[in-house]
Design an enzyme around this catalytic site. Structure first.
Site, short mmCIF file in Angstrom:
data_model
loop_
_atom_site.label_atom_id
_atom_site.label_comp_id
_atom_site.label_asym_id
_atom_site.label_seq_id
_atom_site.Cartn_x
_atom_site.Cartn_y
_atom_site.Cartn_z
CB SER A 191 2.90 0.63 -21.30
OG SER A 191 3.56 -0.59 -21.47
CE LYS A 196 6.06 -0.35 -18.96
NZ LYS A 196 5.60 -0.62 -17.57
CG ASP A 232 8.11 -3.51 -18.16
OD1 ASP A 232 8.85 -4.40 -17.65
OD2 ASP A 232 6.91 -3.35 -17.84
C1 NPQ Z 1 3.82 -3.94 -16.61
N1 NPQ Z 1 1.69 -3.14 -17.64
O1 NPQ Z 1 4.20 -2.88 -16.22
C2 NPQ Z 1 2.38 -4.20 -17.05
C3 NPQ Z 1 2.15 -5.57 -17.43
C4 NPQ Z 1 1.01 -5.99 -18.25
C5 NPQ Z 1 1.00 -1.16 -18.80
O2 NPQ Z 1 2.99 -2.27 -19.26
C6 NPQ Z 1 -3.36 -7.30 -20.33
C7 NPQ Z 1 -3.66 -6.73 -19.12
C8 NPQ Z 1 -2.06 -7.37 -20.72
C9 NPQ Z 1 -2.65 -6.25 -18.29
C10 NPQ Z 1 0.28 -6.98 -20.30
C11 NPQ Z 1 2.00 -2.24 -18.60
C12 NPQ Z 1 -1.03 -6.89 -19.91
C13 NPQ Z 1 -1.33 -6.34 -18.68
C14 NPQ Z 1 1.26 -6.51 -19.46
C15 NPQ Z 1 -0.28 -5.87 -17.87
O3 NPQ Z 1 4.61 -4.87 -16.57
MG MG Z 2 6.28 -3.82 -15.67
#
Ligand code: NPQ
Ligand code: MG
Length: 380
Positions: free
Chosen positions: A135, A161, A189
């Site tokens: 990501s 992503k 995303d």
């Molecule tokens: C998502 N994660 O899918 C999340 C959201 C997210 C890997 O994109 C600090 C800790 C900041 C966890 C920001 C990814 C974050 C976090 C976004 C999780 O939406």
């Molecule tokens: Mg997400």
């Protein structure tokens, strides 16, 4: 099992690079770990709540309080506990799924360690390794984004992503396609940053052959996602924040709100509910993939076990430890040929490295059986 005590540990972990999403920039991870001691075995769970309620309504300090004030007293009142008895014991408490998930996972880990069974086997995993995607946060400029993506592709990640928001969407996607070609597996995303009025912008993204667009609209607006799909958005919509249970997943699928589902055990209350969502989606012909919440090795290990189930057919958001941390809490997970091995040991298969845990821990609270019940009036 009879639970002897539950320990809550708070860790402060710096991220290797700031992670910017449509809801803000994170530079550190405020980690809450749950350690359950039962019948001489220990088990670990990681709460995925963020320090602030920006991804969802839960946040670390509130999760900690919910565990101490509401969840642990209910669980510790049971004379005998198994992982399957955790959710029913906590069902009267609305929400707080990330707290419940961490507790259920710690119990499950202790139970499986006692039984000598890996979590992957318990859940029904069919693969020894999992396809790893990464990501990529919002960057200050397109050249900086392209440098970051270049590095991740070099590291072998199987899919990219891009985090998007209004004003950082078409241009970065076009630039990544232009630079890295049509063969790169690519998805976006939005973390709920768009509205139903943004159909025109979202439709432009259809030109880039994306695997999916994740959670464009607010968590509560499941019908809005069905509306987008019906209005002619070609790219499959995947829901993340909206999917809080197997029942909601079923509803989202049958109403046409999504064609793909992101599964995060924390968001849905634990691995048992996560497996139910996997099964509901499989029965409906809807592929799933494993989300990520910047977990330490503790949460990452358990996510890998789940992601090895048969309907996890899209690359996961489970990256190598070094994507987020210079020093992980466990032995580091590494990406080899775009994949990460599923732990083979009993339970979640990993434990914190004691010295690293000691160095990163900023707070710990222990709840013992007797304390968790209503305090008895001292007798003289
Ligand atoms: C998502 N994660 O899918 C999340 C959201 C997210 C890997 O994109 C600090 C800790 C900041 C966890 C920001 C990814 C974050 C976090 C976004 C999780 O939406
Ligand atoms: Mg997400």
């Amino acid at each position: 099992m009879k639970i002897d005590c539950v320990e809550l540990l708070r860790l402060d972990m710096p991220l290797v690079t700031p992670f910017r999403t449509s809801f803000g920039t994170q530079t550190r991870r405020d980690v809450l770990l749950v350690r359950v001691v039962a019948d001489g075995a220990e088990g670990w769970g990681e709460c995925v709540a963020l320090a602030d309620p920006l991804y969802s309504s839960e946040y670390t300090e509130a999760a900690h309080r919910a565990l101490v004030d509401q969840l642990l007293p209910r669980l510790l009142a049971l004379p005998d506990v198994t992982a399957a008895s955790v959710a029913p014991a906590l069902a009267a408490v609305h929400g707080h799924r990330m707290s419940k998930a961490a507790l259920e996972t710690a119990v499950l880990d202790a139970q499986l360690r006692s039984a000598g069974m890996p979590l992957a086997e318990y859940l029904g995993a069919v693969q020894p390794s999992v396809s790893s995607g990464v990501s990529v946060g919002i960057h200050d400029s397109i050249p900086e984004l392209l440098d970051a993506v270049d590095g991740y592709l070099d590291a072998g990640y199987a899919r990219i992503k891009l985090k998007i928001e209004p004003g950082w969407d078409i241009e970065p996607v076009a630039a990544v396609r232009d630079r890295f070609g049509d063969q790169t597996l690519l998805q976006v995303d939005a973390n709920a940053a768009y509205s139903r009025n943004d159909l025109r912008t979202l439709r432009v993204l259809d030109r880039f052959d994306l695997l999916l667009i994740e959670q464009p609209l607010p968590e509560e607006d499941i019908a809005g996602h069905a509306h987008l799909a019906a209005a002619g958005l070609q790219t499959p919509i995947c829901l993340d924040e909206s999917i809080t249970s197997a029942a909601v997943a079923h509803q989202a699928i049958t109403t046409g709100a999504c064609r793909i589902v992101n599964i995060k055990p924390g968001r849905v209350g634990g691995y048992l509910e996560a497996r139910r969502i996997h099964d509901v989606c499989a029965a409906a012909g809807v592929p799933v993939w494993a989300g990520g919440m910047l977990e330490t090795g503790i949460g990452r290990a358990a996510n890998l076990a789940l992601a090895a189930l048969p309907n996890f057919t899209l690359p996961s958001d489970i990256a190598g430890s070094d994507r987020y941390f210079r020093q992980d809490l466990t032995d580091p997970f590494t990406v080899v040929d775009g994949r990460i091995d599923v732990p083979a040991g009993r339970g979640i298969g990993v434990t914190p490295i004691p010295e690293v845990l000691a160095e990163l821990t900023v707070r710990r609270e222990t709840v013992r059986r007797a304390e968790a019940r209503a305090a008895p009036v001292p007798s003289t």
